[in-house]
Structure formats: C-alpha cells, structure tokens
Design a protein around this motif. Structure first.
Motif, PDB file in Angstrom:
ATOM      1  N   ARG A   1     -21.931 -40.859 143.550  1.00  0.00           N
ATOM      2  CA  ARG A   1     -21.469 -39.670 144.273  1.00  0.00           C
ATOM      3  C   ARG A   1     -20.194 -39.119 143.653  1.00  0.00           C
ATOM      4  O   ARG A   1     -19.303 -39.874 143.274  1.00  0.00           O
ATOM      5  N   ARG A   2     -20.136 -37.805 143.536  1.00  0.00           N
ATOM      6  CA  ARG A   2     -18.920 -37.102 143.131  1.00  0.00           C
ATOM      7  C   ARG A   2     -18.814 -35.821 143.944  1.00  0.00           C
ATOM      8  O   ARG A   2     -19.806 -35.327 144.465  1.00  0.00           O
ATOM      9  N   GLU A   3     -17.614 -35.249 143.966  1.00  0.00           N
ATOM     10  CA  GLU A   3     -17.411 -33.973 144.652  1.00  0.00           C
ATOM     11  C   GLU A   3     -17.414 -32.839 143.634  1.00  0.00           C
ATOM     12  O   GLU A   3     -16.834 -32.946 142.554  1.00  0.00           O
ATOM     13  N   LEU A   4     -18.091 -31.756 143.977  1.00  0.00           N
ATOM     14  CA  LEU A   4     -18.089 -30.531 143.163  1.00  0.00           C
ATOM     15  C   LEU A   4     -18.182 -29.339 144.111  1.00  0.00           C
ATOM     16  O   LEU A   4     -19.035 -29.342 145.007  1.00  0.00           O
ATOM     17  N   TRP A   5     -17.337 -28.343 143.931  1.00  0.00           N
ATOM     18  CA  TRP A   5     -17.290 -27.135 144.766  1.00  0.00           C
ATOM     19  C   TRP A   5     -17.086 -27.470 146.252  1.00  0.00           C
ATOM     20  O   TRP A   5     -17.647 -26.804 147.143  1.00  0.00           O
ATOM     21  N   GLY A   6     -16.337 -28.562 146.541  1.00  0.00           N
ATOM     22  CA  GLY A   6     -16.115 -28.930 147.943  1.00  0.00           C
ATOM     23  C   GLY A   6     -17.346 -29.488 148.632  1.00  0.00           C
ATOM     24  O   GLY A   6     -17.444 -29.455 149.865  1.00  0.00           O
ATOM     25  N   ARG A   7     -18.302 -30.013 147.847  1.00  0.00           N
ATOM     26  CA  ARG A   7     -19.479 -30.680 148.398  1.00  0.00           C
ATOM     27  C   ARG A   7     -19.628 -32.024 147.710  1.00  0.00           C
ATOM     28  O   ARG A   7     -19.294 -32.165 146.531  1.00  0.00           O
ATOM     29  N   TYR A   8     -20.136 -33.012 148.436  1.00  0.00           N
ATOM     30  CA  TYR A   8     -20.491 -34.263 147.787  1.00  0.00           C
ATOM     31  C   TYR A   8     -21.862 -34.120 147.140  1.00  0.00           C
ATOM     32  O   TYR A   8     -22.797 -33.650 147.787  1.00  0.00           O
TER      33      TYR A   8
ATOM     34  N   CYS B   1     -22.733 -37.629 135.387  1.00  0.00           N
ATOM     35  CA  CYS B   1     -21.472 -36.969 135.005  1.00  0.00           C
ATOM     36  C   CYS B   1     -21.746 -35.766 134.100  1.00  0.00           C
ATOM     37  O   CYS B   1     -21.118 -34.714 134.254  1.00  0.00           O
ATOM     38  N   VAL B   2     -22.685 -35.919 133.169  1.00  0.00           N
ATOM     39  CA  VAL B   2     -23.022 -34.806 132.266  1.00  0.00           C
ATOM     40  C   VAL B   2     -23.613 -33.637 133.057  1.00  0.00           C
ATOM     41  O   VAL B   2     -23.268 -32.473 132.827  1.00  0.00           O
ATOM     42  N   ILE B   3     -24.472 -33.924 134.017  1.00  0.00           N
ATOM     43  CA  ILE B   3     -25.061 -32.852 134.838  1.00  0.00           C
ATOM     44  C   ILE B   3     -23.962 -32.101 135.597  1.00  0.00           C
ATOM     45  O   ILE B   3     -23.899 -30.869 135.581  1.00  0.00           O
ATOM     46  N   LEU B   4     -23.081 -32.856 136.265  1.00  0.00           N
ATOM     47  CA  LEU B   4     -22.023 -32.208 137.058  1.00  0.00           C
ATOM     48  C   LEU B   4     -21.081 -31.414 136.159  1.00  0.00           C
ATOM     49  O   LEU B   4     -20.648 -30.306 136.498  1.00  0.00           O
ATOM     50  N   GLU B   5     -20.736 -32.010 135.028  1.00  0.00           N
ATOM     51  CA  GLU B   5     -19.845 -31.356 134.069  1.00  0.00           C
ATOM     52  C   GLU B   5     -20.459 -30.029 133.589  1.00  0.00           C
ATOM     53  O   GLU B   5     -19.778 -29.007 133.507  1.00  0.00           O
ATOM     54  N   THR B   6     -21.746 -30.055 133.309  1.00  0.00           N
ATOM     55  CA  THR B   6     -22.456 -28.854 132.857  1.00  0.00           C
ATOM     56  C   THR B   6     -22.445 -27.787 133.954  1.00  0.00           C
ATOM     57  O   THR B   6     -22.158 -26.605 133.686  1.00  0.00           O
ATOM     58  N   LEU B   7     -22.750 -28.190 135.166  1.00  0.00           N
ATOM     59  CA  LEU B   7     -22.772 -27.228 136.281  1.00  0.00           C
ATOM     60  C   LEU B   7     -21.375 -26.658 136.517  1.00  0.00           C
ATOM     61  O   LEU B   7     -21.197 -25.469 136.760  1.00  0.00           O
ATOM     62  N   ARG B   8     -20.381 -27.523 136.430  1.00  0.00           N
ATOM     63  CA  ARG B   8     -19.005 -27.104 136.686  1.00  0.00           C
ATOM     64  C   ARG B   8     -18.514 -26.112 135.643  1.00  0.00           C
ATOM     65  O   ARG B   8     -17.821 -25.142 135.972  1.00  0.00           O
ATOM     66  N   LYS B   9     -18.853 -26.396 134.391  1.00  0.00           N
ATOM     67  CA  LYS B   9     -18.422 -25.478 133.316  1.00  0.00           C
ATOM     68  C   LYS B   9     -19.125 -24.134 133.457  1.00  0.00           C
ATOM     69  O   LYS B   9     -18.538 -23.082 133.194  1.00  0.00           O
TER      70      LYS B   9
END
Lengths: 257, 257
Positions: B95-102, B135-143
């Motif tokens: 689990r990680r947080e992105l855009w204020g969502r878990y 981590c790669v998926i979240l990093e890609t979405l975040r960028k």
C-alpha cells in the motif's frame, strides 16, 4: 483528545499486558472510544490494526490483546475525536513510506485551524489535523534529505525544528517511528517507564491485572513503555517535560546531541 | 507463485465465504504458505491484515474468516515465495498513498531480473519484484498526473501502457485499487464471477462449504469475485484473456474506452 501508547525494546516483546490496560480507556475506564489503532514493526515490515469501533468492543482489539505479536517498536492510539469524523481513515496510527521505510505516526492533541496547503509529496487521506501534521513532518524530512535516510544525528534537529513549529499551533504530543528510529514528543502530557533487570511485578491501573515480568524475561531484556498517562500503579513513571523530544533505542532514551 | 483474490461490489459485502476457500490454498489444498494478506477499503480508509505465517495457521486469518468486515473493494493474496524472503515486508498486498488516496496492489507472477533504478517518489521497503512493479506503476501515474487523481478514462490508458511494459518482463497478474477504481490484469491466469439476482447457492472447491446467497442478499446486490482460479465448483467463472486489463465498478466489469 486521544491517548498514546508506545513500546521500544532491545528484544522483540509482546505488548499484550500494556495494551490490555490501554484498551480499557477506550470506553471502559475512560471515554476514548472513537476508534483505535496499533502498528507493530517486524524488521522493515509493519503490521497495523485499525478500527473505527471502540477498543473495548472491537473483535480485532480482542485479538491483539490475546495474540502475542513480538516487536521492537510499537505505536498505538485510542481516539476521542476532536477534528475529523469517526471513520477508518481518521484512525491513528498513520503510515507512509519514506526512504524505503514505513514511517508510523500517532498524535494526541489538537492543532486548531491547521491547514497546510503546500504539501506535494504526501497528501492526507482523512480529515484529521494529526494526519496533516504527519504529512508536513515527512514532507519536511524529505525535502531536507531527498536522497536517503540520514543518520539520527542529522535527522533529529530537523525533526525538532518542525515539531516546534507545529507545537506552536496547539497541543502536539506524538509518537513517530520507522522501526529503527523511535521518537516521542511531549507538548503537554507524556510519560515513560524503562523495565529492565531486576524485573518485578506490575499492576495495571485500568484492569485488575498483574504480570510478574521476572518470570517472563531474560536479564538482558530492556523495554521502554511510553504512554499519555501511567498504565501501572506500582511503578515509577517519568514524565516528559513540555517541549521534550526523546529518541528511544533498545528500550531506553538515548542522547542525540 | 502466488494466488490472488479480489472482490468489488455495489454494496459493502463481507468476503468470509470466498476467503475461507482461498485460505485453504495457503497450506491445506495448495502450498501457497509463505505469508498472506488482505486489504479492505471502507470509504477512503483501508484496513490491512498481513502475516508471514501461512493462512491456514495464522490466528489473524482465522479472525478475518470469522469476523465479517463489510467492504466494496477487497484485495487478498497468499504467497509462495519466488523472489524475496518470507518476511512481513514481502507480504502482499502493498500500500502507498497517491493523490490523497491509499492504493493497494497484489501480484501473482514473477518478473525475473526486474530492478528499476529510477524510482524517486516511491521506494520498495521489501525485496520482491512485485513491490518494485507497484512502485513503478505509482511513479508512472504520478508523473503523468502530478496534481490530482485523473478520471478513469484518463488513467486507464496510462496504466495499460505501463502494465504492458512490465508484463513483457515476465508473469504479471495483478489486482490494484484505491477503493474507488478497481483493476484486474491477466498475464497468464485470472478469472471472475459476477453474483447478482437471481442468487443461488455456491459450493467451495477447497472446503466443503455451501452458502445460499439468496438468503443473504437483496435483489439489487451485485458482487464480483476475482481469483487466480475458480473458488466454487457449481458456478461459471469467466477467464480473462492474457493481456486483458479489466476495470470493475459496482460489482461488474465496466467499459473504459
């Protein structure tokens, strides 16, 4: 307001005894019944139990009381809501990853009107002032040390400075750990005890329960228990001074200067 | 390898029945006994249970089987270690947080030699290929979407593209959700069933257990259960095609094109 419970040890230890007394404050001996949570570090891993139910009625809290999970770093919290609804996302402790470590945070207090707008790395999921403060702390540490986890000596003054800024807003007692470093900050109310040889029996304030630690420990064991108010009535607890930020390691307070 | 279990519903539903059969594969009917985990979304909140013990011996798994937690989005995993030791930090889901969502992720498969070096926002805590891929998926979405969570239509093609890149490395079946969006990707093996009115009885493959859903549901309820292999032997499960990335909402597959 809420109450905090922490444990830091030199050998993995279960928190069943302290958690038993602490839980009673979530609706039985006190009224902190708007949810609870506990985080156990096991190596770099972190196991969390959260519930928006009160700790005296939660079947998950019953499991945690009964099932000895051994950990060197534990942070627990029972909530009496001041800011934010009684929902799962507002239960402490909160957790985020930084430098490839999970960081866990629980807060007792209230930061009236606190609404940081410049968060870029970490966003709160819930609506508590506490989670916002946690995000600000992590954001500050990340900006200061963007590449990798600093030494305790490097991290401490940065944490102390942002802590002071936040504590100026309101009441800000907290516990904060990544399963390696362990911090306790007192703004108004926090105390601790170090249990080490010669071990003796301890009696809970909130439940009529005694444990004789001399029967359960080895001579070299050392355990620090940190709580909003003392959990036992036959031991001497040390009260932190307002403004004090302690670092614990291996079951005792260490000097970071 | 590992096994995946997911649930996506239009009303909060407990997963006790499916989890009972799934858990049996963690050491009883199959050998996925190197840890397990489950994540339940409740609103924006997320409750996770993880254990490096096998799901058939874990007291925490026993609680989850017994205690009905109602959720619209559930992701569970039983592990048979391929990469990474049998430790808590290597248990799925992550689990990680992105855009204020878990965001929660669990993986079945193996990405041999996968070692991304350019992670800046998210670092793995454990040593699995799975957490690195997450981590790669979240990093890609975040960028791609640095400021706020995009619509499902905006997010889907970006997720699909990075998924394809990762799936080229090895076997990459996964479940991925933030308690709002819910994705299931099939690289080699994943299937699902949608239970809706008229409800009938279902019989587990891995335990001799029958539940008559017509007695437990309202006519408007709809539940999708996603699993590595079918959990029941008297229902028709739909197998995803290799390369298929499905989005679920309110208990059914939705079209995102």
């Amino acid at each position: 307001m809420c109450q905090l419970l922490g444990m830091n040890c030199n050998v993995p230890t279960d928190i069943c005894f302290s958690f038993e007394g602490f839980c009673a404050r979530g609706g039985k001996t006190d009224d902190h019944k708007d949810g609870w949570g506990i985080a156990f570090f096991e190596g770099k891993g972190c196991r969390m139990f959260l519930d928006a139910k009160s700790s005296v009625t939660s079947p998950i809290a019953a499991l945690v009381k009964r099932y000895p999970i051994h950990s060197n770093h534990v942070i627990a919290h029972i909530r009496k809501a001041t800011q934010g609804e009684i929902t799962l996302e507002n239960c402490h402790p909160f957790r985020r990853e930084l430098w490839g470590r999970y960081w866990v945070f629980a807060h007792n207090g209230d930061l009236p009107g606190f609404n940081p707008l410049d968060l870029s790395f970490y966003q709160p999921v819930g609506t508590t002032d506490s989670e916002k403060a946690f995000c600000v702390i992590l954001e500050t540490l990340r900006k200061q040390f963007p590449l990798k986890k600093p030494s305790l000596e490097e991290l401490y003054p940065v944490l102390e400075k942002i802590t002071r800024t936040l504590a100026n807003i309101g009441i800000f007692n907290y516990l904060f750990s990544d399963g390696d470093y362990f911090f306790a900050h007192c703004s108004t109310k926090l105390c601790y005890i170090v249990r080490q040889a010669p071990f003796a029996a301890a009696h809970l304030i909130d439940e009529d329960l005694v444990v004789d630690f001399s029967e359960l420990t080895k001579p070299e064991d050392r355990v620090a228990v940190i709580a909003t108010t003392p959990l036992t009535d036959n031991e001497v607890w040390t009260h932190l001074k307002p403004g004090e930020l302690l670092a614990f390691r291996d079951g005792r307070v260490i000097s970071v200067e």
